[in-house]
Motif scaffolding. Structure first.
Motif, PDB file in Angstrom:
ATOM      1  N   GLY A   1      22.545  11.887  17.789  1.00 37.45           N
ATOM      2  CA  GLY A   1      21.608  12.999  17.541  1.00 37.45           C
ATOM      3  C   GLY A   1      22.189  14.133  16.724  1.00 37.45           C
ATOM      4  O   GLY A   1      21.758  15.282  16.832  1.00 37.45           O
ATOM      5  N   ILE A   2      23.167  13.799  15.891  1.00 38.96           N
ATOM      6  CA  ILE A   2      23.770  14.837  15.044  1.00 38.96           C
ATOM      7  C   ILE A   2      23.021  14.895  13.715  1.00 38.96           C
ATOM      8  O   ILE A   2      23.313  14.146  12.783  1.00 38.96           O
ATOM      9  CB  ILE A   2      25.273  14.568  14.832  1.00 38.96           C
ATOM     10  CG1 ILE A   2      25.992  14.578  16.178  1.00 38.96           C
ATOM     11  CG2 ILE A   2      25.879  15.606  13.890  1.00 38.96           C
ATOM     12  CD1 ILE A   2      27.462  14.227  16.115  1.00 38.96           C
ATOM     13  N   PHE A   3      22.020  15.773  13.655  1.00 41.50           N
ATOM     14  CA  PHE A   3      21.218  15.927  12.443  1.00 41.50           C
ATOM     15  C   PHE A   3      21.671  17.157  11.671  1.00 41.50           C
ATOM     16  O   PHE A   3      21.918  18.209  12.268  1.00 41.50           O
ATOM     17  CB  PHE A   3      19.739  16.039  12.800  1.00 41.50           C
ATOM     18  CG  PHE A   3      19.212  14.815  13.481  1.00 41.50           C
ATOM     19  CD1 PHE A   3      19.139  13.612  12.790  1.00 41.50           C
ATOM     20  CD2 PHE A   3      18.837  14.848  14.816  1.00 41.50           C
ATOM     21  CE1 PHE A   3      18.668  12.467  13.413  1.00 41.50           C
ATOM     22  CE2 PHE A   3      18.368  13.704  15.448  1.00 41.50           C
ATOM     23  CZ  PHE A   3      18.293  12.507  14.748  1.00 41.50           C
ATOM     24  N   VAL A   4      21.800  16.986  10.357  1.00 40.56           N
ATOM     25  CA  VAL A   4      22.378  18.056   9.541  1.00 40.56           C
ATOM     26  C   VAL A   4      21.512  18.354   8.327  1.00 40.56           C
ATOM     27  O   VAL A   4      20.610  17.595   7.971  1.00 40.56           O
ATOM     28  CB  VAL A   4      23.800  17.672   9.077  1.00 40.56           C
ATOM     29  CG1 VAL A   4      24.716  17.464  10.272  1.00 40.56           C
ATOM     30  CG2 VAL A   4      23.741  16.424   8.195  1.00 40.56           C
ATOM     31  N   SER A   5      21.844  19.462   7.669  1.00 45.11           N
ATOM     32  CA  SER A   5      21.135  19.865   6.452  1.00 45.11           C
ATOM     33  C   SER A   5      21.555  18.955   5.291  1.00 45.11           C
ATOM     34  O   SER A   5      22.603  18.316   5.346  1.00 45.11           O
ATOM     35  CB  SER A   5      21.491  21.315   6.107  1.00 45.11           C
ATOM     36  OG  SER A   5      22.890  21.412   5.874  1.00 45.11           O
ATOM     37  N   ASP A   6      20.743  18.936   4.252  1.00 39.87           N
ATOM     38  CA  ASP A   6      20.992  18.069   3.098  1.00 39.87           C
ATOM     39  C   ASP A   6      21.988  18.745   2.149  1.00 39.87           C
ATOM     40  O   ASP A   6      21.639  19.172   1.059  1.00 39.87           O
ATOM     41  CB  ASP A   6      19.668  17.788   2.384  1.00 39.87           C
ATOM     42  CG  ASP A   6      19.844  16.718   1.293  1.00 39.87           C
ATOM     43  OD1 ASP A   6      21.008  16.407   0.950  1.00 39.87           O
ATOM     44  OD2 ASP A   6      18.816  16.221   0.793  1.00 39.87           O
ATOM     45  N   GLN A   7      23.248  18.867   2.597  1.00 37.78           N
ATOM     46  CA  GLN A   7      24.292  19.518   1.803  1.00 37.78           C
ATOM     47  C   GLN A   7      25.551  18.646   1.811  1.00 37.78           C
ATOM     48  O   GLN A   7      26.424  18.818   2.671  1.00 37.78           O
ATOM     49  CB  GLN A   7      24.616  20.900   2.376  1.00 37.78           C
ATOM     50  CG  GLN A   7      23.466  21.897   2.270  1.00 37.78           C
ATOM     51  CD  GLN A   7      23.752  23.136   3.094  1.00 37.78           C
ATOM     52  OE1 GLN A   7      23.554  23.139   4.311  1.00 37.78           O
ATOM     53  NE2 GLN A   7      24.250  24.183   2.440  1.00 37.78           N
ATOM     54  N   PRO A   8      25.640  17.684   0.897  1.00 40.88           N
ATOM     55  CA  PRO A   8      26.797  16.784   0.884  1.00 40.88           C
ATOM     56  C   PRO A   8      28.120  17.556   0.899  1.00 40.88           C
ATOM     57  O   PRO A   8      28.284  18.515   0.152  1.00 40.88           O
ATOM     58  CB  PRO A   8      26.635  16.021  -0.437  1.00 40.88           C
ATOM     59  CG  PRO A   8      25.186  16.100  -0.751  1.00 40.88           C
ATOM     60  CD  PRO A   8      24.730  17.426  -0.226  1.00 40.88           C
ATOM     61  N   GLY A   9      29.024  17.166   1.812  1.00 41.48           N
ATOM     62  CA  GLY A   9      30.333  17.813   1.876  1.00 41.48           C
ATOM     63  C   GLY A   9      30.312  19.177   2.530  1.00 41.48           C
ATOM     64  O   GLY A   9      31.355  19.778   2.776  1.00 41.48           O
ATOM     65  N   ASN A  10      29.120  19.688   2.817  1.00 40.99           N
ATOM     66  CA  ASN A  10      29.034  21.017   3.421  1.00 40.99           C
ATOM     67  C   ASN A  10      27.855  21.078   4.393  1.00 40.99           C
ATOM     68  O   ASN A  10      27.139  22.068   4.491  1.00 40.99           O
ATOM     69  CB  ASN A  10      28.875  22.085   2.333  1.00 40.99           C
ATOM     70  CG  ASN A  10      29.029  23.483   2.891  1.00 40.99           C
ATOM     71  OD1 ASN A  10      29.768  23.689   3.855  1.00 40.99           O
ATOM     72  ND2 ASN A  10      28.295  24.420   2.319  1.00 40.99           N
ATOM     73  N   ALA A  11      27.646  19.983   5.104  1.00 44.59           N
ATOM     74  CA  ALA A  11      26.484  19.873   5.984  1.00 44.59           C
ATOM     75  C   ALA A  11      26.525  20.931   7.080  1.00 44.59           C
ATOM     76  O   ALA A  11      27.595  21.278   7.587  1.00 44.59           O
ATOM     77  CB  ALA A  11      26.445  18.490   6.602  1.00 44.59           C
ATOM     78  N   GLN A  12      25.351  21.468   7.406  1.00 41.70           N
ATOM     79  CA  GLN A  12      25.238  22.413   8.522  1.00 41.70           C
ATOM     80  C   GLN A  12      24.385  21.763   9.601  1.00 41.70           C
ATOM     81  O   GLN A  12      23.409  21.077   9.304  1.00 41.70           O
ATOM     82  CB  GLN A  12      24.579  23.714   8.046  1.00 41.70           C
ATOM     83  CG  GLN A  12      25.260  24.357   6.840  1.00 41.70           C
ATOM     84  CD  GLN A  12      26.679  24.810   7.137  1.00 41.70           C
ATOM     85  OE1 GLN A  12      26.941  25.410   8.179  1.00 41.70           O
ATOM     86  NE2 GLN A  12      27.603  24.489   6.240  1.00 41.70           N
ATOM     87  N   ILE A  13      24.745  21.956  10.862  1.00 38.77           N
ATOM     88  CA  ILE A  13      24.031  21.322  11.965  1.00 38.77           C
ATOM     89  C   ILE A  13      22.601  21.873  12.058  1.00 38.77           C
ATOM     90  O   ILE A  13      22.383  23.065  11.818  1.00 38.77           O
ATOM     91  CB  ILE A  13      24.792  21.538  13.304  1.00 38.77           C
ATOM     92  CG1 ILE A  13      24.216  20.671  14.405  1.00 38.77           C
ATOM     93  CG2 ILE A  13      24.779  23.013  13.684  1.00 38.77           C
ATOM     94  CD1 ILE A  13      24.513  19.181  14.235  1.00 38.77           C
ATOM     95  N   LEU A  14      21.646  21.015  12.378  1.00 38.65           N
ATOM     96  CA  LEU A  14      20.267  21.465  12.607  1.00 38.65           C
ATOM     97  C   LEU A  14      20.095  21.780  14.089  1.00 38.65           C
ATOM     98  O   LEU A  14      20.587  21.050  14.961  1.00 38.65           O
ATOM     99  CB  LEU A  14      19.285  20.379  12.179  1.00 38.65           C
ATOM    100  CG  LEU A  14      19.333  19.963  10.701  1.00 38.65           C
ATOM    101  CD1 LEU A  14      18.266  18.922  10.413  1.00 38.65           C
ATOM    102  CD2 LEU A  14      19.166  21.173   9.782  1.00 38.65           C
ATOM    103  N   GLU A  15      19.393  22.881  14.354  1.00 35.74           N
ATOM    104  CA  GLU A  15      19.265  23.375  15.728  1.00 35.74           C
ATOM    105  C   GLU A  15      18.765  22.289  16.686  1.00 35.74           C
ATOM    106  O   GLU A  15      19.238  22.155  17.814  1.00 35.74           O
ATOM    107  CB  GLU A  15      18.318  24.581  15.741  1.00 35.74           C
ATOM    108  CG  GLU A  15      18.556  25.566  16.883  1.00 35.74           C
ATOM    109  CD  GLU A  15      20.006  26.022  16.999  1.00 35.74           C
ATOM    110  OE1 GLU A  15      20.667  26.198  15.962  1.00 35.74           O
ATOM    111  OE2 GLU A  15      20.481  26.164  18.157  1.00 35.74           O
ATOM    112  N   GLU A  16      17.826  21.473  16.226  1.00 38.02           N
ATOM    113  CA  GLU A  16      17.223  20.479  17.118  1.00 38.02           C
ATOM    114  C   GLU A  16      18.239  19.460  17.631  1.00 38.02           C
ATOM    115  O   GLU A  16      18.010  18.802  18.652  1.00 38.02           O
ATOM    116  CB  GLU A  16      16.105  19.744  16.368  1.00 38.02           C
ATOM    117  CG  GLU A  16      16.612  19.001  15.140  1.00 38.02           C
ATOM    118  CD  GLU A  16      15.495  18.670  14.155  1.00 38.02           C
ATOM    119  OE1 GLU A  16      15.321  19.473  13.209  1.00 38.02           O
ATOM    120  OE2 GLU A  16      14.811  17.666  14.350  1.00 38.02           O
TER     121      GLU A  16
END
Lengths: 449, 449
Positions: free
Chosen positions: B146-161
């Protein structure tokens, strides 16, 4: 040669003017005299300048101003009578006032012209008195002296060319008495200086004639090294530099308006603060450079009425522009900050509480929350700042140790230390309630050992 | 339950993985394991992630990448062989690499996918190993975790959900082995985290499952209270707060990348730094609040490579916006300042020298001269910053006294003191050449009494 300036209390009465005359005669180097308008003779007394403002406002409101006129003339007649001078001088003063009132000038120019009559008349009176005592002395009008200023009523700024013109005064044989507080535009309109006006005139003239010394006569023997209401009979400062004076005058030390000294400072003219009522006291010298004696601290300044704004935000120091944006918010409210020390993830801004209205405070707090997304914001009130001042202090090992030890000796917690920003001072923040014991402890540490 | 993270050196070899397995089995609370990619086994060794990058770059340059491929497979086969695992795992790794290379993804996505194979493969290998030893354990893919992240290759940020989804992992009976360093977008694309990736995963998972403890296993027993290259065998820190850790990690203390801990910090999950090679050592706890013991100072951080920019201008403090305009000039050059203590007529800005190219320096200096009309500007180089850190320190009378005394004892002049901005630290600036004796003297004062 020396330029000598006498403040309002020094020229408030005939008795004071006799002291002034003696001071001038005691040193033939004292060739140029700048005088203020007569100040208070006793606590409840009125200053002539205030009476002139009263008169002007009465006139502008279409009210009767005869009462104010009488008070003014009486102040001067007390002086001329006691000094045995011609009543003609009184008529001149009345005519001056009448002609300003009758003139078709704009109101603000009228007020400027009226306010200036206090200094101008006193200069005429005193010039006549000096001459009557056989001294080769004369009144000189600022226009003839060469004090040319910008066209800013009540806030005139000196024009650079004045200094060259003033230098010519060196060629005059007689002692010149110049009224402080005002100058003239190139078009010949009278304009008064901002606050500290007579000090400004003295400072400008001293710079213009390249005086060896600018003597500023007040009613104190010298500058104390600490606020005498906190420490009884503190040591006096014999010599301090412009920078030290500036730092000291920041907090508590208001011997005179430091901006007034800029012309003298720029021309590197030494300034001496002396006491008209005790001229034999050596006074305090203000110079551009001084020999350092043993004590790294020359004075302790202190002031209350500060608050600190504490802002913390995780990883703040990775955020380029955070500090700048914070200061921007303050600037939008026309607030100047005193200090803004910053940590890794936090920043503290020290302000003078007087600047902060409840409305401004609310706007600032909410903008910091919303725009800067700060984690925490808190305000601490009733802070006092204490500054220990001394040239080269920051290069002397152990000063910080002794200063912080002084706080510890008084069992006082230091809320803030700011060293290294200024080369001539270290600033400490404490709770206002701790100010006096802290200052006494610092005094004992640096001046009573 | 505990989330346990093991760094590259902890999973570099079969021998290390056996230690890791024993650590996990030693505490049944250790239910979720986050692993890095195999790191160096010896000084000259190569990290698997670096090999994967080498492979990816070779491929993108159209060069032969078989050599890199072989090195990678050999690293894993050394492990699987020594742990007696099925060779099938090696084929999986080769297939993973081949399929990424063959995919029609954009290059940056290919690189992300390749880089992630180190952690992913090690997680599979270690999961299989744990199971082979009779432990109820399994590998779980970040997508399934359930580790969902933003669409930022190499610099992904975790999504709150993600956190809610991760919480479901509490329902699983078996020990879960999660590869660190990457997650997936909602569209199912793999993205890697920025620097400190596996720490980030561990921190996120610990926050998501609301772990009682996040154990971060490295190769040190604990955090020292001072740089051990300056003070031999210094005391170890048993407990420190997030704030203290943050201040310490600012200067010198780089136990791990502090940004990685933000998710754990926000969820107030205690973090314990422990040593895979000496798990019985109690390690260092990082908590949101700690009981204060006698010593107000928990650690001393220090770092070199700072310079100070000193600007003075007569009557600066009457100029609203001066400080802000100064910081603006720095911001235009993308320079973040560390501190900007200001005096009455002067301001000092402390920067990391690495930020300042000669060109930037020249532009900054000339803009300060021209735009701010400063009287004097000077740069002091080779400065070092020393920070003493401790919760509530600034409310303890005498800390400043003892600290400044430590400098005086070592006969070192303090260039700068910054206290009060941070509630948990006091910062001192000294010449770099004085750093080590100053730190030793401070250590003796606060830890050797």
């Amino acid at each position: 040669m020396k330029v000598v300036k006498f403040g309002g209390s020094s020229v408030a009465s005939a008795e004071q003017l006799e002291k002034v005359a003696n001071i001038i005669k005691a040193d033939k180097e004292r060739k140029i005299v700048v005088v203020s308008a007569p100040g208070k003779r006793f606590k409840e007394d009125e200053k002539v300048t205030d009476l002139l403002i009263e008169l002007g406002e009465a006139f502008l409101d279409g009210k009767d101003y005869q009462n104010a006129m009488n008070k003014i003339v009486n102040r001067f007649s007390d002086i001329t009578t006691a000094l045995g001078l011609d009543d003609m001088l009184l008529r001149v003063i009345q005519d001056d006032i009448a002609s300003v009132v009758a003139s078709d000038q704009a109101n603000e120019l009228k007020m400027d012209a009226l306010k200036a009559i206090g200094e101008d008349s006193l200069a005429k009176v005193f010039g006549a008195y000096l001459a009557s005592t056989g001294t080769n002395a004369t009144y000189i009008n600022p226009r003839d002296a060469g004090i040319f200023v910008s066209d800013q009523p009540g806030n005139a700024q000196i024009l650079e060319e004045s200094f060259e013109k003033l230098y010519q005064l060196r060629n005059r044989d007689e002692i010149l008495v110049i009224p402080g507080f005002f100058g003239y535009t190139k078009q010949g309109t009278l304009m008064t200086f901002p606050r500290g006006g007579s000090d400004i005139t003295g400072s400008i003239v001293a710079a213009g004639v390249k005086a060896d010394l600018y003597e500023n006569f007040t009613d104190v023997d010298s500058v104390f090294c600490v606020n005498p209401t906190i420490v009884k009979q503190p040591k006096e400062i014999t010599t301090l530099t412009y920078r030290e004076m500036r730092e000291l005058s920041y907090a508590g030390f208001s011997v005179f308006h430091d901006e007034a000294l800029i012309p003298a400072f720029k021309a590197k003219i030494p300034v001496c603060i002396k006491n008209t009522n005790n001229p034999s006291a050596s006074g305090t010298m203000i110079v551009s450079e001084r020999k350092l004696n043993g004590n790294p601290v020359v004075g302790i300044a202190s002031d209350t009425g500060f608050i600190s704004l504490y802002i913390s935000k995780y990883l703040m120091n990775r955020e380029i522009g955070f500090g700048r944006r914070l200061l921007n918010i303050l600037e939008d409210e026309h607030i100047s900050f005193e200090h803004a020390p910053s940590g890794i993830d936090d920043m503290t801004v020290i302000l003078r509480e007087s600047q902060l209205t409840p409305e401004k405070e609310e706007r600032i707090m909410s903008r910091i929350k919303e725009e800067l997304k700060a984690d925490t914001i808190s305000i601490e009130r009733d802070l006092a700042m204490i500054m220990i001042v001394g040239e080269g202090m920051n290069s002397a090992v152990g000063v910080a140790k002794n200063a912080t030890a002084a706080f510890a000796n008084a069992n006082i917690n230091i809320e803030m230390i700011n060293q290294g920003s200024s080369e001539v001072s270290v600033m400490f923040g404490v709770k206002s309630s701790n100010l006096e014991p802290a200052v006494r402890s610092l005094y004992d540490m640096f001046f009573n050992q």
